[in-house]
Each structure stands twice: as structure tokens, then as C-alpha cells.
Design a protein around this motif. Structure first.
Motif, mmCIF file in Angstrom:
data_model
loop_
_atom_site.group_PDB
_atom_site.id
_atom_site.type_symbol
_atom_site.label_atom_id
_atom_site.label_comp_id
_atom_site.label_asym_id
_atom_site.label_seq_id
_atom_site.Cartn_x
_atom_site.Cartn_y
_atom_site.Cartn_z
ATOM 1 N N GLN A 1 20.685 2.899 -14.408
ATOM 2 C CA GLN A 1 20.526 4.196 -13.748
ATOM 3 C C GLN A 1 19.838 4.028 -12.392
ATOM 4 O O GLN A 1 18.879 3.262 -12.244
ATOM 5 N N LEU A 2 20.308 4.768 -11.398
ATOM 6 C CA LEU A 2 19.803 4.634 -10.040
ATOM 7 C C LEU A 2 18.346 5.053 -9.921
ATOM 8 O O LEU A 2 17.577 4.448 -9.172
ATOM 9 N N GLU A 3 17.933 6.080 -10.650
ATOM 10 C CA GLU A 3 16.545 6.530 -10.556
ATOM 11 C C GLU A 3 15.584 5.481 -11.106
ATOM 12 O O GLU A 3 14.472 5.332 -10.593
ATOM 13 N N VAL A 4 15.997 4.751 -12.127
ATOM 14 C CA VAL A 4 15.156 3.670 -12.651
ATOM 15 C C VAL A 4 14.939 2.613 -11.567
ATOM 16 O O VAL A 4 13.812 2.179 -11.303
ATOM 17 N N ILE A 5 16.029 2.209 -10.919
ATOM 18 C CA ILE A 5 15.925 1.216 -9.843
ATOM 19 C C ILE A 5 15.059 1.751 -8.715
ATOM 20 O O ILE A 5 14.193 1.040 -8.181
ATOM 21 N N ARG A 6 15.260 3.000 -8.358
ATOM 22 C CA ARG A 6 14.532 3.606 -7.236
ATOM 23 C C ARG A 6 13.023 3.586 -7.492
ATOM 24 O O ARG A 6 12.232 3.228 -6.608
ATOM 25 N N ARG A 7 12.617 3.948 -8.697
ATOM 26 C CA ARG A 7 11.185 3.963 -9.007
ATOM 27 C C ARG A 7 10.586 2.562 -8.926
ATOM 28 O O ARG A 7 9.483 2.367 -8.392
ATOM 29 N N CYS A 8 11.311 1.602 -9.461
ATOM 30 C CA CYS A 8 10.803 0.223 -9.457
ATOM 31 C C CYS A 8 10.692 -0.318 -8.033
ATOM 32 O O CYS A 8 9.683 -0.943 -7.672
ATOM 33 N N ILE A 9 11.716 -0.086 -7.223
ATOM 34 C CA ILE A 9 11.713 -0.604 -5.854
ATOM 35 C C ILE A 9 10.607 0.036 -5.023
ATOM 36 O O ILE A 9 9.900 -0.640 -4.261
ATOM 37 N N ARG A 10 10.422 1.328 -5.166
ATOM 38 C CA ARG A 10 9.361 2.004 -4.411
ATOM 39 C C ARG A 10 7.978 1.524 -4.825
ATOM 40 O O ARG A 10 7.086 1.374 -3.988
ATOM 41 N N LEU A 11 7.816 1.261 -6.115
ATOM 42 C CA LEU A 11 6.495 0.887 -6.615
ATOM 43 C C LEU A 11 6.145 -0.552 -6.293
ATOM 44 O O LEU A 11 5.005 -0.863 -5.938
ATOM 45 N N PRO B 1 0.821 -1.214 0.000
ATOM 46 C CA PRO B 1 0.000 0.000 0.000
ATOM 47 C C PRO B 1 0.856 1.266 0.000
ATOM 48 O O PRO B 1 1.980 1.286 0.508
ATOM 49 N N HIS B 2 0.319 2.329 -0.589
ATOM 50 C CA HIS B 2 0.981 3.635 -0.576
ATOM 51 C C HIS B 2 -0.045 4.686 -0.210
ATOM 52 O O HIS B 2 -1.142 4.722 -0.788
ATOM 53 N N ASP B 3 0.289 5.570 0.727
ATOM 54 C CA ASP B 3 -0.628 6.659 1.043
ATOM 55 C C ASP B 3 -0.351 7.848 0.135
ATOM 56 O O ASP B 3 0.620 7.861 -0.628
#
Length: 291
Positions: A223-233, A177-179
């Protein structure tokens, strides 16, 4: 785990200097919560001289014979209802190796391989890449301006990256879940776009961390931002993120920075050592997140 050359195991990460299939065979059924990684791009790059290195395959058929072992193990070990993301690109061909100049549908081959193993083709995003940078780096005939002047029938567009995401069938036993504060509507709309045009190609771990000249450099880091978006989602805080091809530790670095744990394997000794150093650096930057 059999055939492990070396290992580094800490409270919040474990990296094995080992074959990725061997690592996966040691994992319990339905235990992996999320995975994001770049596989070898067939024989485009050979990272080691090991027979276990999939990049050393003589041809495409041999590569996929080897890769199928990993896909099957990933399916067994993955949690139902959870996702796995593969970073890839379509592959240029050459007259020397293929008899013609063109592009091979490597992205499509990945999709078909995972679908054949039972995965659901869940999502994908196309990542824009600067064709000028690609031209300067590869000198690809189709991107050169002189090709336009000589015969534009041989000119082509640049080759983008993709993140292709698969989902294991079944009900997710641990929802993500994400608020509204964590994922505001504006940010979700940006991430939901099928094309990401705002990823900086230089936003890589080796660009950020290049502390010393002797630090190991990866041929094509994600790229780190690509990984970051995937991990957060696609993962919860505290989840374990898995990369079967750890390289210098990009996925693990971002996972630890975002309160996840990390599990990886890497065949190349120098990459393995650099990954461990980079993961320790991530923990040093963030303090003791796992207490």
C-alpha cells in the motif's frame, strides 16, 4: 555491475533488470540511506522461472540460504544508524505442501535473519487487514463461516501485514530532523501506534495507475500510504531509497513523489518495464523536483 540484463538510469532514479544481490554488490560501503521493500514470501508466489528468483526455492531452508546473501550485502552497503524496513506477513501452511493446516512464523524468521547479520531489531507495526476480503480472495478454511458451524477448532483470525524495521549499529552521520509543521504531534501519535488500522488495502500503485488493461499487475503490491509513512519518518528529502525487489515500482513511485531518489532491481521483465513507466509517471505528476 555484472549480470545486468537491462537498466534505466535517470537523474533521480535507477532501476536494474537484474538480480538484487548483484545490484547491491555494486554499491559502495555505507552508502544506502534507507530501504523499504516486500521480499518474496518464500515459495508462496513464484514470479519468474529464473534460478535467481528466491520465490523459486524448493523449501524454506533453500530460500534462506539465498536470502542470506542479500542480508549480508544490505548490511555492508547501509549507512550506520539508518533504517531498513521489511514488509511481510506470516505464511499459511497447507496439507498438500506441509502436511498440516496452520501458520508459519515468517515474520520471526526475518527478524532472526537480520539480527544474525548484525542488524538491530528497531521497530515494527502491525497493519490490519479485512478478514472478509482475505476469505473471499483465498477461501482459507479457517476464515470460512461454515467452519464455525462444522468445527470451530479449525477457525482462526485473519493474517495481518507487518512492517518490521531494522537499524544498522553506529552513529547516524546525517540526522533526520522534523519540525512541528512537518510532523505535528497528532500525526506522530498516529504513526507511533503499534497497529495501523487506517490503511486501505486498495491503496496500491496498480489500483491508482491502472491506465491500460495491458499494464502489468503485481500479485501483492504494498500500500502506498504504508510506504509514504516509512519514507517520511526514516529518510531525508534528497536521500536515495532502495528496493531490492522493485516489482512494479511502488516504493520508487512514493519516493519520487516525496522528493527522494530511488534505486531498485527487478528480475521479472514485465515488472521492470512497468516500474520504469510508473516512475516516469510519478515524475510527470510532480514536475522536475530535482532540477
Amino acid at each position: 555491475m555484472s549480470n545486468v540484463i537491462d537498466q534505466t538510469v535517470k537523474d533521480c532514479y535507477a532501476v536494474y533488470h537484474a538480480d538484487c544481490v548483484d545490484m547491491y554488490k555494486g554499491l559502495p560501503d555505507e552508502s544506502v540511506q534507507y530501504s523499504v521493500f516486500s521480499p518474496p514470501f518464500e515459495s508462496l508466489y513464484a514470479y519468474t522461472a529464473s534460478d535467481r528468483d528466491m520465490g523459486n526455492s524448493a523449501n524454506s531452508d533453500e530460500f534462506w540460504q539465498h536470502y542470506k546473501f542479500l542480508v549480508d550485502e544490505q548490511y555492508r552497503a547501509h549507512m550506520p544508524g539508518r533504517c531498513l524496513s521489511v514488509h511481510c506477513m506470516n505464511l499459511p501452511t497447507s496439507k498438500v505442501h506441509h502436511g498440516y493446516i496452520g501458520i508459519r512464523d515468517f515474520r520471526g524468521e526475518i527478524i532472526r535473519a537480520y539480527e544474525a547479520a548484525g542488524w538491530i531489531y528497531h521497530s515494527e507495526v502491525c497493519i490490519w487487514k479485512d478478514p472478509v476480503t482475505a476469505m473471499q480472495r483465498t477461501k482459507a478454511l479457517g476464515l470460512l463461516h461454515k467452519t464455525i458451524r462444522k468445527d470451530s477448532a479449525m477457525s482462526r483470525m485473519g493474517i495481518p501485514d507487518y512492517v518490521v524495521t531494522f537499524r544498522k549499529p553506529g552513529q547516524n552521520p546525517d540526522p533526520i530532523p522534523h519540525d512541528a509543521e512537518d510532523f505535528p504531534v497528532e500525526e506522530w501519535q498516529r504513526l507511533a501506534s503499534p497497529i495501523w488500522t487506517d490503511i486501505r488495502q486498495s491503496d496500491t500503485l496498480q489500483y491508482r495507475s491502472a491506465r491500460e488493461d495491458q499494464d502489468e499487475k503485481h500479485i501483492c503490491p504494498l500500500q502506498l500510504e504504508v510506504i509514504r509513512r516509512c519514507i517520511r519518518l526514516w529518510s531525508n528529502p534528497g536521500d536515495t531509497v532502495v528496493s531490492p525487489f522493485t516489482g512494479i515500482g511502488s516504493e520508487g513511485y512514493v519516493a519520487l513523489q516525496n522528493g527522494r531518489r530511488f534505486l531498485g532491481s527487478e528480475l521479472k521483465a514485465s515488472y521492470y518495464r512497468q516500474a520504469c513507466a510508473n516512475l516516469d509517471a510519478a515524475l510527470g505528476d510532480q514536475g522536475d523536483m530535482f532540477g
